[in-house]
Design an enzyme around this catalytic site. Structure first.
Site, PDB file in Angstrom:
ATOM      1  N   PHE A 149       1.009  -1.076   0.052  1.00 37.18           N
ATOM      2  CA  PHE A 149      -0.074   0.019  -0.066  1.00 37.18           C
ATOM      3  C   PHE A 149       0.912   1.319  -0.062  1.00 37.18           C
ATOM      4  O   PHE A 149       0.423   2.397  -0.451  1.00 37.18           O
ATOM      5  CB  PHE A 149      -0.927   0.155   1.242  1.00 37.18           C
ATOM      6  N   CYS A 281       9.750   1.659   3.161  1.00 35.05           N
ATOM      7  CA  CYS A 281      10.765   0.607   3.556  1.00 35.05           C
ATOM      8  C   CYS A 281      12.015   1.430   3.777  1.00 35.05           C
ATOM      9  O   CYS A 281      12.832   0.590   4.545  1.00 35.05           O
ATOM     10  CB  CYS A 281      10.544  -0.212   2.537  1.00 35.05           C
TER      11      CYS A 281
HETATM   12  P1  NAD Z   1       1.427  -6.718   3.054  1.00 32.76           P
HETATM   13  O1  NAD Z   1       2.639  -7.648   3.221  1.00 32.76           O
HETATM   14  O2  NAD Z   1       0.615  -6.860   3.881  1.00 32.76           O
HETATM   15  O3  NAD Z   1       0.748  -6.580   1.566  1.00 32.76           O
HETATM   16  C1  NAD Z   1       1.505  -6.485   0.368  1.00 32.76           C
HETATM   17  C2  NAD Z   1       0.825  -7.161  -0.717  1.00 32.76           C
HETATM   18  O4  NAD Z   1       0.560  -8.757  -0.451  1.00 32.76           O
HETATM   19  C3  NAD Z   1      -0.597  -6.793  -0.949  1.00 32.76           C
HETATM   20  O5  NAD Z   1      -0.956  -6.734  -2.223  1.00 32.76           O
HETATM   21  C4  NAD Z   1      -1.722  -7.823  -0.183  1.00 32.76           C
HETATM   22  O6  NAD Z   1      -2.826  -7.773  -1.054  1.00 32.76           O
HETATM   23  C5  NAD Z   1      -0.904  -8.923  -0.274  1.00 32.76           C
HETATM   24  N1  NAD Z   1      -0.912  -9.908   0.793  1.00 32.76           N
HETATM   25  C6  NAD Z   1      -1.066  -9.434   2.225  1.00 32.76           C
HETATM   26  N2  NAD Z   1      -1.216 -10.598   3.011  1.00 32.76           N
HETATM   27  C7  NAD Z   1      -1.156 -11.820   2.329  1.00 32.76           C
HETATM   28  C8  NAD Z   1      -1.213 -12.974   2.517  1.00 32.76           C
HETATM   29  N3  NAD Z   1      -1.446 -13.377   3.675  1.00 32.76           N
HETATM   30  N4  NAD Z   1      -1.034 -13.951   1.526  1.00 32.76           N
HETATM   31  C9  NAD Z   1      -0.946 -13.482   0.323  1.00 32.76           C
HETATM   32  N5  NAD Z   1      -0.883 -12.057  -0.077  1.00 32.76           N
HETATM   33  C10 NAD Z   1      -1.051 -11.198   0.933  1.00 32.76           C
HETATM   34  O7  NAD Z   1       2.349  -5.141   3.205  1.00 32.76           O
HETATM   35  P2  NAD Z   1       1.912  -3.999   3.133  1.00 32.76           P
HETATM   36  O8  NAD Z   1       1.237  -3.469   4.470  1.00 32.76           O
HETATM   37  O9  NAD Z   1       0.963  -3.573   1.990  1.00 32.76           O
HETATM   38  O10 NAD Z   1       3.082  -2.890   3.104  1.00 32.76           O
HETATM   39  C11 NAD Z   1       3.725  -2.603   3.930  1.00 32.76           C
HETATM   40  C12 NAD Z   1       5.056  -3.403   4.133  1.00 32.76           C
HETATM   41  O11 NAD Z   1       5.836  -3.427   2.894  1.00 32.76           O
HETATM   42  C13 NAD Z   1       6.106  -2.890   5.098  1.00 32.76           C
HETATM   43  O12 NAD Z   1       6.629  -4.153   5.830  1.00 32.76           O
HETATM   44  C14 NAD Z   1       7.344  -2.529   4.341  1.00 32.76           C
HETATM   45  O13 NAD Z   1       8.565  -2.501   4.980  1.00 32.76           O
HETATM   46  C15 NAD Z   1       7.197  -3.389   2.947  1.00 32.76           C
HETATM   47  N6  NAD Z   1       7.822  -2.704   2.005  1.00 32.76           N
HETATM   48  C16 NAD Z   1       9.054  -3.268   1.666  1.00 32.76           C
HETATM   49  C17 NAD Z   1       9.680  -2.554   0.547  1.00 32.76           C
HETATM   50  C18 NAD Z   1      10.996  -2.906   0.140  1.00 32.76           C
HETATM   51  O14 NAD Z   1      11.580  -2.491  -1.035  1.00 32.76           O
HETATM   52  N7  NAD Z   1      11.687  -3.747   0.941  1.00 32.76           N
HETATM   53  C19 NAD Z   1       9.119  -1.353  -0.265  1.00 32.76           C
HETATM   54  C20 NAD Z   1       7.817  -0.969   0.185  1.00 32.76           C
HETATM   55  C21 NAD Z   1       7.114  -1.549   1.232  1.00 32.76           C
END
Ligand code: NAD
Length: 499
Positions: A149, A281
Protein backbone atom coordinates in the site's frame (compact mmCIF):
# COMPACT_ATOMS: atom_id res chain seq x y z
CA UNK A 1 -18.63 6.24 -3.39
CA UNK A 2 -16.81 4.74 -6.34
CA UNK A 3 -16.05 1.20 -7.48
CA UNK A 4 -12.66 -0.13 -8.62
CA UNK A 5 -12.87 -3.08 -11.05
CA UNK A 6 -10.20 -5.27 -12.65
CA UNK A 7 -8.59 -4.16 -15.92
CA UNK A 8 -8.21 -7.13 -18.23
CA UNK A 9 -7.47 -7.16 -21.97
CA UNK A 10 -7.86 -3.41 -22.34
CA UNK A 11 -11.13 -2.96 -20.46
CA UNK A 12 -12.68 -2.74 -17.00
CA UNK A 13 -14.14 -6.04 -15.78
CA UNK A 14 -16.21 -6.46 -12.60
CA UNK A 15 -15.13 -9.11 -10.06
CA UNK A 16 -17.04 -12.29 -10.88
CA UNK A 17 -18.25 -13.43 -7.46
CA UNK A 18 -19.22 -10.13 -5.85
CA UNK A 19 -16.58 -10.08 -3.11
CA UNK A 20 -15.58 -6.50 -2.28
CA UNK A 21 -13.38 -4.60 0.17
CA UNK A 22 -13.95 -1.03 1.42
CA UNK A 23 -11.52 1.75 0.48
CA UNK A 24 -11.09 4.13 3.43
CA UNK A 25 -10.05 7.76 3.49
CA UNK A 26 -7.32 7.56 6.19
CA UNK A 27 -7.63 11.29 6.96
CA UNK A 28 -11.32 11.03 7.94
CA UNK A 29 -11.89 7.33 8.60
CA UNK A 30 -14.77 7.34 6.10
CA UNK A 31 -15.40 4.69 3.48
CA UNK A 32 -15.01 6.40 0.11
CA UNK A 33 -15.23 3.49 -2.31
CA UNK A 34 -14.93 -0.24 -2.77
CA UNK A 35 -12.69 -2.58 -4.72
CA UNK A 36 -13.72 -5.89 -6.24
CA UNK A 37 -11.72 -8.88 -4.97
CA UNK A 38 -10.71 -11.41 -7.61
CA UNK A 39 -11.89 -14.99 -7.69
CA UNK A 40 -9.63 -17.68 -9.19
CA UNK A 41 -11.71 -17.38 -12.39
CA UNK A 42 -10.83 -13.65 -12.61
CA UNK A 43 -7.13 -14.50 -12.25
CA UNK A 44 -7.50 -17.17 -14.98
CA UNK A 45 -9.08 -14.58 -17.30
CA UNK A 46 -6.12 -12.22 -16.78
CA UNK A 47 -3.55 -15.00 -17.31
CA UNK A 48 -5.34 -16.10 -20.51
CA UNK A 49 -5.37 -12.53 -21.85
CA UNK A 50 -1.69 -12.08 -21.03
CA UNK A 51 -0.73 -15.47 -22.57
CA UNK A 52 -2.53 -14.60 -25.79
CA UNK A 53 -0.86 -11.17 -25.93
CA UNK A 54 2.62 -12.64 -25.29
CA UNK A 55 2.84 -14.28 -28.73
CA UNK A 56 2.83 -11.00 -30.61
CA UNK A 57 4.23 -8.67 -27.92
CA UNK A 58 7.41 -10.72 -27.46
CA UNK A 59 7.92 -10.52 -31.25
CA UNK A 60 7.26 -6.76 -31.41
CA UNK A 61 10.34 -4.78 -32.45
CA UNK A 62 12.30 -3.03 -29.72
CA UNK A 63 11.82 0.44 -31.18
CA UNK A 64 8.05 -0.05 -31.34
CA UNK A 65 8.03 -1.07 -27.65
CA UNK A 66 10.12 2.00 -26.82
CA UNK A 67 7.79 4.30 -28.78
CA UNK A 68 4.87 3.10 -26.63
CA UNK A 69 6.87 3.66 -23.44
CA UNK A 70 7.77 7.21 -24.56
CA UNK A 71 4.08 7.93 -25.17
CA UNK A 72 3.18 6.36 -21.81
CA UNK A 73 5.74 8.64 -20.10
CA UNK A 74 4.14 11.70 -21.72
CA UNK A 75 0.69 10.59 -20.60
CA UNK A 76 1.90 10.02 -17.04
CA UNK A 77 3.06 13.64 -16.91
CA UNK A 78 -0.22 14.89 -18.40
CA UNK A 79 -2.19 12.88 -15.78
CA UNK A 80 0.13 13.53 -12.83
CA UNK A 81 -2.48 15.49 -10.85
CA UNK A 82 -5.10 12.75 -11.19
CA UNK A 83 -2.62 10.13 -9.97
CA UNK A 84 -1.55 12.40 -7.10
CA UNK A 85 -5.16 13.02 -6.04
CA UNK A 86 -5.81 9.29 -5.74
CA UNK A 87 -2.60 8.67 -3.78
CA UNK A 88 -3.47 11.41 -1.27
CA UNK A 89 -7.12 10.31 -0.99
CA UNK A 90 -6.46 6.58 -0.53
CA UNK A 91 -2.99 6.43 1.06
CA UNK A 92 -3.15 9.68 3.04
CA UNK A 93 0.38 10.98 2.38
CA UNK A 94 0.73 14.73 1.76
CA UNK A 95 0.54 16.18 -1.75
CA UNK A 96 4.26 16.99 -2.23
CA UNK A 97 5.27 13.56 -0.99
CA UNK A 98 2.84 11.92 -3.44
CA UNK A 99 4.29 14.08 -6.24
CA UNK A 100 7.79 12.91 -5.22
CA UNK A 101 6.69 9.27 -5.38
CA UNK A 102 5.39 9.88 -8.91
CA UNK A 103 8.64 11.50 -10.03
CA UNK A 104 10.67 8.51 -8.81
CA UNK A 105 8.25 6.10 -10.51
CA UNK A 106 8.34 8.02 -13.81
CA UNK A 107 12.14 7.79 -13.78
CA UNK A 108 11.89 4.01 -14.14
CA UNK A 109 9.77 4.48 -17.27
CA UNK A 110 12.42 6.86 -18.65
CA UNK A 111 15.11 4.31 -17.91
CA UNK A 112 13.08 1.52 -19.58
CA UNK A 113 13.04 3.61 -22.78
CA UNK A 114 16.72 2.66 -23.05
CA UNK A 115 15.91 -1.04 -23.22
CA UNK A 116 17.56 -1.65 -26.63
CA UNK A 117 20.89 -0.74 -25.05
CA UNK A 118 20.24 -2.93 -22.00
CA UNK A 119 19.27 -6.01 -24.02
CA UNK A 120 22.35 -5.92 -26.22
CA UNK A 121 24.08 -9.27 -26.03
CA UNK A 122 27.73 -10.16 -26.14
CA UNK A 123 29.46 -11.64 -29.17
CA UNK A 124 32.67 -13.63 -29.45
CA UNK A 125 34.11 -14.41 -32.84
CA UNK A 126 36.19 -17.49 -33.60
CA UNK A 127 35.75 -19.18 -30.22
CA UNK A 128 36.86 -22.29 -32.09
CA UNK A 129 37.88 -22.83 -35.66
CA UNK A 130 35.07 -21.27 -37.76
CA UNK A 131 32.82 -20.98 -34.69
CA UNK A 132 31.18 -17.79 -33.33
CA UNK A 133 29.22 -17.45 -30.12
CA UNK A 134 26.75 -14.86 -28.82
CA UNK A 135 24.24 -14.48 -26.03
CA UNK A 136 20.91 -12.70 -25.83
CA UNK A 137 18.35 -12.12 -23.11
CA UNK A 138 14.80 -13.16 -23.95
CA UNK A 139 11.43 -12.51 -22.29
CA UNK A 140 10.09 -15.02 -19.76
CA UNK A 141 6.38 -15.01 -20.70
CA UNK A 142 3.49 -13.96 -18.43
CA UNK A 143 4.84 -12.37 -15.25
CA UNK A 144 3.22 -10.70 -12.26
CA UNK A 145 3.85 -8.19 -9.53
CA UNK A 146 2.18 -8.02 -6.11
CA UNK A 147 2.59 -4.64 -4.47
CA UNK A 148 2.14 -2.96 -1.05
CA UNK A 149 0.00 0.00 0.00
CA UNK A 150 2.76 2.44 0.82
CA UNK A 151 3.73 3.46 -2.74
CA UNK A 152 0.61 2.81 -4.85
CA UNK A 153 2.22 4.25 -8.01
CA UNK A 154 5.98 4.04 -7.54
CA UNK A 155 6.35 0.39 -6.50
CA UNK A 156 4.20 -0.90 -9.40
CA UNK A 157 6.37 1.27 -11.67
CA UNK A 158 9.51 -0.38 -10.24
CA UNK A 159 8.52 -3.48 -12.21
CA UNK A 160 6.00 -2.85 -15.03
CA UNK A 161 8.03 -0.71 -17.51
CA UNK A 162 11.13 -2.92 -17.57
CA UNK A 163 9.19 -6.18 -17.59
CA UNK A 164 7.10 -5.23 -20.60
CA UNK A 165 10.02 -3.48 -22.33
CA UNK A 166 11.81 -6.86 -22.16
CA UNK A 167 8.86 -8.44 -24.02
CA UNK A 168 6.90 -10.00 -21.14
CA UNK A 169 3.18 -9.58 -20.59
CA UNK A 170 2.07 -8.54 -17.15
CA UNK A 171 -0.45 -8.91 -14.36
CA UNK A 172 -0.40 -6.42 -11.47
CA UNK A 173 -2.05 -7.30 -8.15
CA UNK A 174 -1.91 -3.99 -6.26
CA UNK A 175 -2.74 -3.40 -2.61
CA UNK A 176 -6.47 -3.51 -1.98
CA UNK A 177 -6.13 -0.51 0.36
CA UNK A 178 -5.25 2.05 -2.37
CA UNK A 179 -6.07 0.36 -5.70
CA UNK A 180 -7.04 3.29 -7.97
CA UNK A 181 -3.60 4.26 -9.30
CA UNK A 182 -3.17 0.80 -10.85
CA UNK A 183 -6.23 1.31 -13.06
CA UNK A 184 -5.07 4.77 -14.12
CA UNK A 185 -1.73 3.25 -15.19
CA UNK A 186 -3.65 0.59 -17.16
CA UNK A 187 -5.82 3.19 -18.88
CA UNK A 188 -2.76 5.27 -19.83
CA UNK A 189 -1.01 2.22 -21.27
CA UNK A 190 -4.04 1.58 -23.50
CA UNK A 191 -4.05 5.24 -24.56
CA UNK A 192 -0.32 4.98 -25.33
CA UNK A 193 -1.03 2.16 -27.78
CA UNK A 194 -0.01 -0.88 -25.71
CA UNK A 195 -1.85 -3.87 -27.23
CA UNK A 196 -4.70 -5.27 -25.12
CA UNK A 197 -3.64 -8.02 -22.73
CA UNK A 198 0.00 -6.91 -22.38
CA UNK A 199 -0.77 -5.16 -19.08
CA UNK A 200 -3.63 -6.31 -16.83
CA UNK A 201 -4.71 -5.45 -13.30
CA UNK A 202 -6.34 -7.95 -10.97
CA UNK A 203 -7.46 -6.55 -7.62
CA UNK A 204 -7.77 -8.81 -4.66
CA UNK A 205 -6.54 -10.46 -1.51
CA UNK A 206 -4.95 -13.80 -0.57
CA UNK A 207 -7.33 -15.70 -2.90
CA UNK A 208 -5.88 -13.92 -5.95
CA UNK A 209 -2.29 -14.07 -4.68
CA UNK A 210 -2.41 -17.80 -3.90
CA UNK A 211 -3.81 -18.58 -7.34
CA UNK A 212 -1.11 -16.50 -9.04
CA UNK A 213 1.58 -18.30 -6.99
CA UNK A 214 0.46 -21.69 -8.23
CA UNK A 215 -0.70 -20.81 -11.74
CA UNK A 216 1.01 -22.84 -14.49
CA UNK A 217 0.71 -19.85 -16.85
CA UNK A 218 2.86 -17.53 -14.68
CA UNK A 219 6.66 -17.57 -15.13
CA UNK A 220 7.86 -15.02 -12.58
CA UNK A 221 6.61 -13.16 -9.52
CA UNK A 222 7.88 -9.92 -8.09
CA UNK A 223 6.64 -9.08 -4.60
CA UNK A 224 7.07 -6.09 -2.30
CA UNK A 225 5.47 -6.06 1.14
CA UNK A 226 5.95 -7.25 4.71
CA UNK A 227 8.60 -9.87 5.54
CA UNK A 228 6.18 -12.58 6.70
CA UNK A 229 4.26 -12.42 3.41
CA UNK A 230 7.47 -12.02 1.35
CA UNK A 231 8.88 -15.23 2.82
CA UNK A 232 5.61 -17.07 2.12
CA UNK A 233 5.51 -15.75 -1.47
CA UNK A 234 9.11 -16.79 -2.10
CA UNK A 235 8.74 -20.33 -0.78
CA UNK A 236 5.33 -20.97 -2.38
CA UNK A 237 6.27 -19.43 -5.73
CA UNK A 238 9.59 -21.24 -6.03
CA UNK A 239 7.93 -24.53 -4.94
CA UNK A 240 5.80 -24.04 -8.06
CA UNK A 241 8.93 -23.53 -10.16
CA UNK A 242 8.59 -19.79 -10.63
CA UNK A 243 11.33 -17.20 -10.55
CA UNK A 244 10.61 -15.04 -7.47
CA UNK A 245 12.01 -11.82 -6.03
CA UNK A 246 10.28 -10.91 -2.75
CA UNK A 247 11.26 -7.71 -0.96
CA UNK A 248 10.21 -7.44 2.68
CA UNK A 249 10.29 -5.16 5.71
CA UNK A 250 13.04 -3.07 7.24
CA UNK A 251 14.47 -1.44 10.33
CA UNK A 252 16.92 1.14 9.04
CA UNK A 253 19.65 2.47 11.33
CA UNK A 254 21.62 5.73 11.09
CA UNK A 255 24.89 5.92 13.00
CA UNK A 256 25.78 9.40 14.21
CA UNK A 257 29.48 9.68 15.04
CA UNK A 258 30.75 12.31 17.52
CA UNK A 259 32.40 14.26 14.66
CA UNK A 260 29.22 14.45 12.53
CA UNK A 261 27.84 17.76 11.27
CA UNK A 262 24.85 17.57 13.58
CA UNK A 263 22.73 20.22 11.86
CA UNK A 264 23.12 18.44 8.51
CA UNK A 265 22.40 15.07 10.12
CA UNK A 266 19.28 16.29 11.90
CA UNK A 267 17.86 17.96 8.76
CA UNK A 268 18.40 14.75 6.82
CA UNK A 269 17.03 12.52 9.56
CA UNK A 270 13.81 14.51 10.04
CA UNK A 271 12.67 13.79 6.46
CA UNK A 272 13.85 10.19 6.55
CA UNK A 273 12.18 9.39 9.88
CA UNK A 274 8.88 11.23 9.57
CA UNK A 275 8.28 11.64 5.82
CA UNK A 276 5.18 9.71 4.72
CA UNK A 277 4.47 9.16 8.46
CA UNK A 278 7.30 6.62 8.50
CA UNK A 279 5.42 4.31 6.12
CA UNK A 280 8.44 3.80 3.87
CA UNK A 281 10.62 0.71 3.68
CA UNK A 282 13.56 3.15 3.60
CA UNK A 283 12.29 5.14 6.58
CA UNK A 284 14.92 5.86 9.21
CA UNK A 285 13.69 4.18 12.36
CA UNK A 286 16.78 3.86 14.59
CA UNK A 287 19.33 6.58 15.38
CA UNK A 288 22.47 5.11 16.97
CA UNK A 289 24.37 7.92 18.64
CA UNK A 290 27.99 7.13 19.47
CA UNK A 291 28.69 8.68 22.88
CA UNK A 292 26.34 10.37 25.36
CA UNK A 293 27.44 13.88 24.41
CA UNK A 294 26.32 13.61 20.77
CA UNK A 295 23.25 11.62 21.88
CA UNK A 296 22.06 14.42 24.20
CA UNK A 297 22.58 17.09 21.54
CA UNK A 298 20.96 14.95 18.83
CA UNK A 299 17.86 14.22 20.92
CA UNK A 300 17.44 17.88 21.82
CA UNK A 301 17.79 19.17 18.23
CA UNK A 302 15.71 16.49 16.54
CA UNK A 303 12.93 16.77 19.15
CA UNK A 304 12.75 20.52 18.61
CA UNK A 305 12.43 20.10 14.84
CA UNK A 306 10.08 17.09 14.93
CA UNK A 307 7.69 18.85 17.30
CA UNK A 308 7.21 21.56 14.65
CA UNK A 309 6.11 19.10 11.90
CA UNK A 310 2.62 20.00 10.70
CA UNK A 311 0.36 16.96 10.74
CA UNK A 312 -3.01 16.73 9.01
CA UNK A 313 -4.90 15.97 5.83
CA UNK A 314 -2.63 15.44 2.81
CA UNK A 315 -4.66 17.78 0.60
CA UNK A 316 -3.79 20.79 2.81
CA UNK A 317 -0.52 22.07 1.32
CA UNK A 318 0.59 23.43 4.72
CA UNK A 319 0.78 19.93 6.15
CA UNK A 320 4.01 17.92 6.09
CA UNK A 321 2.80 14.56 7.41
CA UNK A 322 -0.49 12.70 6.91
CA UNK A 323 -2.32 9.89 8.72
CA UNK A 324 -1.45 6.20 8.91
CA UNK A 325 -3.09 3.76 6.52
CA UNK A 326 -5.71 2.06 8.76
CA UNK A 327 -7.28 2.31 12.17
CA UNK A 328 -5.70 -1.05 13.14
CA UNK A 329 -2.24 0.05 12.03
CA UNK A 330 -2.56 3.31 14.01
CA UNK A 331 -3.52 1.30 17.11
CA UNK A 332 -0.53 -1.05 16.59
CA UNK A 333 1.94 1.86 16.28
CA UNK A 334 0.60 3.41 19.51
CA UNK A 335 0.68 0.05 21.29
CA UNK A 336 4.36 -0.36 20.36
CA UNK A 337 5.17 3.11 21.73
CA UNK A 338 3.43 2.19 25.00
CA UNK A 339 5.29 -1.12 25.14
CA UNK A 340 8.62 0.72 24.64
CA UNK A 341 7.74 3.13 27.46
CA UNK A 342 6.84 0.25 29.80
CA UNK A 343 10.09 -1.53 28.93
CA UNK A 344 12.12 1.53 30.04
CA UNK A 345 12.46 3.84 27.01
CA UNK A 346 12.01 7.57 27.61
CA UNK A 347 9.28 9.12 25.43
CA UNK A 348 10.69 12.56 24.61
CA UNK A 349 8.09 13.39 21.95
CA UNK A 350 4.72 11.67 22.18
CA UNK A 351 2.64 11.32 19.01
CA UNK A 352 -0.07 9.38 20.82
CA UNK A 353 -1.31 12.70 22.20
CA UNK A 354 -1.82 14.27 18.77
CA UNK A 355 -5.19 16.02 18.45
CA UNK A 356 -6.55 16.00 14.92
CA UNK A 357 -8.10 19.23 13.66
CA UNK A 358 -11.86 19.60 13.40
CA UNK A 359 -13.33 17.41 10.65
CA UNK A 360 -10.48 14.89 10.94
CA UNK A 361 -11.09 13.55 14.47
CA UNK A 362 -11.72 10.03 13.12
CA UNK A 363 -8.60 10.04 10.90
CA UNK A 364 -5.78 7.60 11.67
CA UNK A 365 -3.30 10.16 12.97
CA UNK A 366 -0.26 9.67 15.14
CA UNK A 367 2.12 12.58 15.68
CA UNK A 368 5.93 12.39 15.38
CA UNK A 369 7.33 10.34 18.24
CA UNK A 370 10.86 10.03 19.63
CA UNK A 371 11.97 7.46 22.19
CA UNK A 372 15.37 7.81 23.85
CA UNK A 373 17.41 5.23 25.82
CA UNK A 374 16.03 2.37 23.72
CA UNK A 375 17.82 -0.96 24.07
CA UNK A 376 17.91 -3.88 21.70
CA UNK A 377 15.72 -6.16 23.82
CA UNK A 378 12.71 -3.79 23.42
CA UNK A 379 9.98 -4.57 20.86
CA UNK A 380 10.12 -0.95 19.71
CA UNK A 381 13.70 -1.74 18.58
CA UNK A 382 13.32 -5.25 17.18
CA UNK A 383 10.04 -4.82 15.25
CA UNK A 384 9.38 -2.79 12.12
CA UNK A 385 6.93 -0.12 13.38
CA UNK A 386 6.12 1.50 10.00
CA UNK A 387 4.98 4.70 11.69
CA UNK A 388 6.36 8.15 12.62
CA UNK A 389 8.52 6.79 15.43
CA UNK A 390 12.27 7.33 15.77
CA UNK A 391 14.07 5.34 18.45
CA UNK A 392 17.44 6.49 19.78
CA UNK A 393 19.96 3.91 20.94
CA UNK A 394 23.10 5.05 22.71
CA UNK A 395 26.34 3.20 21.84
CA UNK A 396 29.71 3.79 23.48
CA UNK A 397 31.85 3.06 20.40
CA UNK A 398 31.76 2.81 16.61
CA UNK A 399 32.22 -0.98 16.83
CA UNK A 400 29.26 -1.32 19.20
CA UNK A 401 27.11 0.74 16.80
CA UNK A 402 28.14 -1.37 13.80
CA UNK A 403 27.39 -4.59 15.71
CA UNK A 404 23.83 -3.39 16.34
CA UNK A 405 23.26 -2.85 12.61
CA UNK A 406 24.88 -6.20 11.74
CA UNK A 407 22.86 -8.14 14.31
CA UNK A 408 19.42 -6.85 13.28
CA UNK A 409 17.38 -9.29 11.21
CA UNK A 410 16.62 -6.69 8.51
CA UNK A 411 19.13 -5.35 6.02
CA UNK A 412 17.42 -2.84 3.74
CA UNK A 413 19.19 0.48 4.26
CA UNK A 414 21.59 2.20 6.65
CA UNK A 415 23.69 5.34 6.80
CA UNK A 416 26.45 6.97 8.76
CA UNK A 417 27.03 10.62 9.58
CA UNK A 418 30.73 11.41 10.05
CA UNK A 419 33.56 13.61 8.78
CA UNK A 420 36.05 10.73 9.04
CA UNK A 421 36.87 9.11 5.68
CA UNK A 422 38.47 6.04 7.30
CA UNK A 423 35.38 5.32 9.34
CA UNK A 424 33.07 5.88 6.35
CA UNK A 425 35.12 3.55 4.15
CA UNK A 426 35.27 0.85 6.80
CA UNK A 427 31.49 1.14 7.29
CA UNK A 428 30.56 0.94 3.60
CA UNK A 429 32.81 -2.10 3.09
CA UNK A 430 31.90 -4.05 6.20
CA UNK A 431 28.22 -3.48 6.72
CA UNK A 432 25.80 -6.30 5.78
CA UNK A 433 23.09 -4.06 4.33
CA UNK A 434 21.85 -3.64 0.74
CA UNK A 435 21.76 0.16 0.45
CA UNK A 436 24.23 2.36 2.33
CA UNK A 437 24.49 6.14 2.70
CA UNK A 438 27.36 8.32 3.89
CA UNK A 439 26.07 11.68 5.13
CA UNK A 440 23.00 10.89 3.00
CA UNK A 441 19.93 9.50 4.72
CA UNK A 442 18.95 6.10 3.33
CA UNK A 443 19.43 6.62 -0.37
CA UNK A 444 16.88 5.01 -2.69
CA UNK A 445 19.01 4.19 -5.76
CA UNK A 446 18.09 5.91 -9.01
CA UNK A 447 16.55 4.01 -11.92
CA UNK A 448 19.86 3.05 -13.54
CA UNK A 449 21.13 1.35 -10.37
CA UNK A 450 19.06 -1.29 -8.57
CA UNK A 451 17.05 -1.34 -5.35
CA UNK A 452 17.18 -4.08 -2.75
CA UNK A 453 18.13 -5.06 0.76
CA UNK A 454 19.96 -8.00 2.32
CA UNK A 455 19.11 -10.44 5.11
CA UNK A 456 15.37 -10.76 5.86
CA UNK A 457 14.54 -7.69 3.77
CA UNK A 458 14.70 -9.81 0.61
CA UNK A 459 14.06 -13.38 -0.49
CA UNK A 460 15.47 -14.28 -3.90
CA UNK A 461 18.60 -13.29 -5.78
CA UNK A 462 17.70 -10.26 -7.87
CA UNK A 463 17.24 -6.70 -6.72
CA UNK A 464 14.56 -4.49 -8.24
CA UNK A 465 14.82 -2.43 -11.49
CA UNK A 466 18.06 -1.19 -13.14
CA UNK A 467 20.51 -3.85 -14.40
CA UNK A 468 19.23 -6.38 -11.85
CA UNK A 469 15.65 -5.79 -13.07
CA UNK A 470 16.62 -6.64 -16.65
CA UNK A 471 18.26 -9.85 -15.42
CA UNK A 472 15.17 -10.77 -13.40
CA UNK A 473 12.71 -10.21 -16.28
CA UNK A 474 14.72 -12.12 -18.92
CA UNK A 475 16.50 -15.42 -19.36
CA UNK A 476 19.87 -15.87 -20.96
CA UNK A 477 20.37 -17.77 -24.19
CA UNK A 478 23.80 -18.56 -25.61
CA UNK A 479 24.10 -19.46 -29.29
CA UNK A 480 27.18 -21.16 -30.72
CA UNK A 481 27.28 -21.51 -34.50
CA UNK A 482 29.40 -22.80 -37.30
CA UNK A 483 28.53 -22.75 -40.95
CA UNK A 484 29.66 -25.67 -43.15
CA UNK A 485 32.89 -24.99 -44.99
CA UNK A 486 34.92 -27.05 -47.45
CA UNK A 487 37.43 -27.86 -44.68
CA UNK A 488 35.08 -29.65 -42.20
CA UNK A 489 37.16 -32.08 -40.19
CA UNK A 490 34.68 -34.95 -39.79
CA UNK A 491 33.21 -36.42 -36.60
CA UNK A 492 35.19 -36.40 -33.32
CA UNK A 493 33.83 -38.03 -30.14
CA UNK A 494 36.20 -36.43 -27.62
CA UNK A 495 34.93 -33.53 -25.41
CA UNK A 496 34.78 -30.31 -27.52
CA UNK A 497 37.66 -27.89 -26.99
CA UNK A 498 38.35 -24.50 -28.50
CA UNK A 499 41.11 -25.63 -30.93
P1 NAD B 1 1.56 -6.64 3.03
O1 NAD B 1 2.60 -7.70 3.09
O2 NAD B 1 0.46 -6.67 4.02
O3 NAD B 1 0.86 -6.64 1.58
C1 NAD B 1 1.59 -6.64 0.39
C2 NAD B 1 0.79 -7.32 -0.70
O4 NAD B 1 0.58 -8.69 -0.34
C3 NAD B 1 -0.60 -6.72 -0.93
O5 NAD B 1 -0.86 -6.70 -2.31
C4 NAD B 1 -1.53 -7.67 -0.19
O6 NAD B 1 -2.81 -7.76 -0.78
C5 NAD B 1 -0.82 -9.01 -0.29
N1 NAD B 1 -1.01 -9.86 0.90
C6 NAD B 1 -1.17 -9.45 2.18
N2 NAD B 1 -1.27 -10.50 3.01
C7 NAD B 1 -1.18 -11.61 2.24
C8 NAD B 1 -1.21 -13.01 2.52
N3 NAD B 1 -1.35 -13.47 3.75
N4 NAD B 1 -1.08 -13.87 1.49
C9 NAD B 1 -0.92 -13.41 0.23
N5 NAD B 1 -0.90 -12.10 -0.10
C10 NAD B 1 -1.00 -11.20 0.89
O7 NAD B 1 2.35 -5.25 3.08
P2 NAD B 1 1.73 -3.79 3.19
O8 NAD B 1 1.19 -3.59 4.57
O9 NAD B 1 0.87 -3.50 2.03
O10 NAD B 1 3.06 -2.90 2.99
C11 NAD B 1 3.92 -2.56 4.05
C12 NAD B 1 5.13 -3.46 4.10
O11 NAD B 1 5.80 -3.46 2.85
C13 NAD B 1 6.17 -3.01 5.12
O12 NAD B 1 6.64 -4.14 5.81
C14 NAD B 1 7.28 -2.40 4.26
O13 NAD B 1 8.57 -2.43 4.84
C15 NAD B 1 7.20 -3.27 3.05
N6 NAD B 1 7.81 -2.62 1.89
C16 NAD B 1 9.04 -3.06 1.50
C17 NAD B 1 9.67 -2.45 0.43
C18 NAD B 1 11.03 -2.92 0.00
O14 NAD B 1 11.45 -2.50 -1.07
N7 NAD B 1 11.72 -3.77 0.74
C19 NAD B 1 9.05 -1.39 -0.24
C20 NAD B 1 7.78 -0.98 0.19
C21 NAD B 1 7.17 -1.61 1.27
Amino acid sequence: MYKVDHYIEGKLVAASDNRNAPIYNPATGEIQGEVGLASTADVDAAVNAASKAFESWSETGLMKRVAILFKFRELLEANREELCRHIVAEHGKVWDDAMGELTRGFEIVENACGIPEMLKGEYSQQVGSGIDCYNTRQALGVVCSITPFNFPAMVPLWTIPLAIACGNTFILKPSERDPSCANILARLFTEAGLPDGVFNVVHGDKVAVDHLLQHKGIEAISFVGSTAVAEYIYHTGTAHNKRVQALGGAKNHAIIMPDADLDQAVDAMIGAAFGSAGERCMALSVAVAVGDDIADRLVQKITEQASRIKVGCGFDHNNEMGPLITKEHNARVKRLITEGEKQGAKVVLDGRKFNAPSGFEDGYFCGPTILDHVTKDMSVYSEEIFGPVLVVVRAQSYNEAVKLVQDHEYGNGTCIFTRDGDIARDFTRKIKIGMVGVNVPLPVPLAFHSFGGWKRSIFGDHHMYGPEGVRFWTKLKTVTMRWPTSIMAGANLSFPSSD
